[in-house]
Design a protein around this motif. Structure first.
Motif, PDB file in Angstrom:
ATOM      1  N   GLN A 103      -4.515   3.134   1.613  1.00 40.09           N
ATOM      2  CA  GLN A 103      -4.964   3.513   0.276  1.00 40.09           C
ATOM      3  C   GLN A 103      -6.000   4.625   0.282  1.00 40.09           C
ATOM      4  O   GLN A 103      -6.324   5.175  -0.774  1.00 40.09           O
ATOM      5  CB  GLN A 103      -5.537   2.287  -0.444  1.00 40.09           C
ATOM      6  N   VAL A 132     -11.705   3.433  -4.032  1.00 42.33           N
ATOM      7  CA  VAL A 132     -11.027   2.564  -3.070  1.00 42.33           C
ATOM      8  C   VAL A 132     -12.050   1.870  -2.167  1.00 42.33           C
ATOM      9  O   VAL A 132     -11.939   0.669  -1.898  1.00 42.33           O
ATOM     10  CB  VAL A 132     -10.010   3.364  -2.228  1.00 42.33           C
ATOM     11  N   GLU A 180       0.830  -1.211   0.000  1.00 41.29           N
ATOM     12  CA  GLU A 180       0.000   0.000   0.000  1.00 41.29           C
ATOM     13  C   GLU A 180       0.866   1.263   0.000  1.00 41.29           C
ATOM     14  O   GLU A 180       0.528   2.254  -0.652  1.00 41.29           O
ATOM     15  CB  GLU A 180      -0.930   0.007   1.216  1.00 41.29           C
ATOM     16  N   MET A 209      -6.567  -1.179  -6.894  1.00 44.91           N
ATOM     17  CA  MET A 209      -6.508   0.212  -7.327  1.00 44.91           C
ATOM     18  C   MET A 209      -7.057   0.393  -8.732  1.00 44.91           C
ATOM     19  O   MET A 209      -7.227   1.525  -9.199  1.00 44.91           O
ATOM     20  CB  MET A 209      -5.070   0.727  -7.256  1.00 44.91           C
TER      21      MET A 209
END
Length: 498
Positions: free
Chosen positions: A313, A296, A143, A183
């Motif tokens: 994130q 996210v 991350e 992502m």
């Protein structure tokens, strides 16, 4: 409220140079994370990334000699450091600190588009805190790596014009996706945002921007496929990078009740920001941040789970809105930052202070700053000339790296992967489930040396059969050769005694 008042910060309106801010944020990051440079391991995922990075340096593509559930550019980062600096924990953690500082700096840059530089600086500082403290975040996680590319990419989309900049933004987004596959959702949303802009503006330049962005993303993905295609292992990439994560998400979902608190808290806060024009359809920057957060969050919902380090994130975007919200709150109520509050802020990195004490204590007692069972167990094994060819780390598996040996099977690369039966088909494991895998390792490979965490279950509490089998087998066939800190080193009993 007068909009001009909202531009007033708690500390004034003076401008800060970008170079100065970057050095300041880097210094804070280094101070907070430095004492953890000497830990053997901080999170087991980081140890696994190191093992796969070493395997790549040794000439094996990810998923061929060792296997784990991450896209290949995660391992490329660690492979690059190992290739350049050798087996250096300090180099890995130092580069990790630079990743955090980079994320914080571009968080500052984006925030400064929406409010004053001083508020933006606070946002950058608290981004460092959220990415470095509270749990296992002092290590280098995937991350951390993906956000060091994702946040600068958002900054380019927000502040730069022209296809060259958007191509660069796309390349950075592509890297983020090939570090953390989830992502893809925020990247897709941001791509749709650019397409909507294209239809609204109907400009040829906007079309080129969209095409450049999409080209950048796809180019990175294709480049990760290339070495597998050239070596005739394209199926390995497809199974490991695409199919395995999808299967894992379906098999390892949390209950909705476990997911709900995170979604409710963040959802309520975002709704407040929307109602109070912190997020606005008229403000392109805030809208891009909002879409990134939604992307996210949707990836968390789709994946069905949220672990503590997953929130890395979302922290950079969320901290921007939080900083603006707090600034408005202070201005509205004419509050000032008191000395007591500043003192409390200095207490936030308590974990770092404790670790500074720990490394100094370790230096005095053992003559080295490096600490943890990942160092002391391999040292004991080498000094006592214990068998390492078939060693099996059921805990502290960074020890494989320090000993220069491999896990006994692909499934054992990360100890938890042994219990993830649903992943076995994606690396063509001949065993069908975790019990078969354990029996193969223990009864056919028969490791002479096994390392476990003292007083701890070998596997998660939910893995009843696996824990029952391994506990019974170790009790019958192994004896404790030594206890090193919180690790037990077990030696296989002689055949005559079995």
């Amino acid at each position: 409220m007068n909009p001009s008042i909202l531009k007033e910060s708690l500390l004034g309106n003076s401008q800060l140079k970008s170079k100065t801010v970057f050095l300041l944020l880097t210094g804070i990051t280094f101070f907070i994370r430095f004492p953890f440079f000497f830990r053997d391991y901080i999170d087991r995922d980081e140890s696994t990334f190191i093992l796969l990075g070493q395997s790549w340096v040794d000439g094996y593509l990810p998923y061929t000699q060792l296997w784990d559930l991450k896209p290949p550019l995660t391992f490329a980062f660690f492979a690059s450091i190992i290739f350049l600096f050798g087996k250096s924990f300090v180099a890995i953690r130092l580069l990790g600190a630079l990743l955090v500082a980079t994320t914080a700096f571009f968080t500052y840059k984006i925030t400064s588009k929406m409010t004053t530089t001083q508020v933006a600086l606070w946002c950058g500082i608290f981004c460092i805190v959220l990415l470095s403290l509270f749990g296992s975040l002092q290590g280098v996680m995937s991350e951390h790596l993906c956000m060091a590319f994702f946040v600068p990419s958002m900054y380019l989309i927000i502040s730069k014009k022209g296809p060259i900049w958007l191509l660069l933004a796309g390349l950075l987004m592509g890297i983020a996706v090939m570090v953390k596959l989830n992502m893809a959702y925020p990247v897709l949303l941001l791509g749709l945002f650019l397409v909507i802009e294209l239809f609204n503006k109907q400009k040829k330049s906007t079309l080129w921007n969209v095409l450049a962005f999409g080209t950048g993303v796809l180019l990175v993905i294709l480049l990760t496929i290339l070495p597998y295609y050239m070596s005739g292992q394209l199926e390995v990439w497809w199974k490991s990078v695409i199919l395995a994560p999808l299967e894992y998400s379906e098999a390892r979902r949390f209950s909705l009740l476990k997911l709900a608190p995170t979604f409710i808290v963040i959802g309520v806060f975002l709704f407040y920001c929307w109602k109070n024009a912190i997020i606005s359809v008229k403000d392109r920057t805030s809208l891009i941040l909002f879409m990134a957060i939604c992307g996210v969050l949707f990836s968390f919902f789709k994946g069905g789970r949220i672990n503590g380090h997953y929130l890395i994130q979302i922290h950079p975007m969320l901290v921007i809105f939080l900083g603006i919200f707090l600034n408005r709150l202070f201005l509205r109520n004419r509050l000032k930052i008191s000395r007591k509050l500043l003192f409390l802020l200095l207490l936030i990195p308590a974990e770092s202070y404790m670790e500074y004490v720990n490394i100094v204590k370790n230096k005095i007692e053992r003559g080295t700053f490096f600490n943890g069972e990942g160092f002391t167990v391999p040292k004991y094994i080498l000094e006592n000339k214990l068998e390492t060819d078939t060693i099996f780390f059921l805990g502290y598996h960074i020890g494989y790296w320090n000993l220069g040996v491999l896990p006994p099977t692909l499934a054992a690369t990360h100890p938890s992967n042994i219990c993830r039966d649903e992943l076995y088909p994606f690396f063509d494991n001949p065993r069908k489930n975790s019990l078969e895998e354990l029996k193969y390792i223990m009864e056919e490979i028969k490791p002479k040396t096994v390392v476990v965490r003292k007083g701890r279950l070998v596997f998660d509490r939910d893995e009843f059969e696996e824990n029952e089998y391994i506990d019974a087998y170790l009790a019958k066939h192994y004896t404790v050769a030594a206890t090193v800190e919180k690790a037990e080193i077990l030696q296989r009993k002689e055949i005559s005694k079995q």
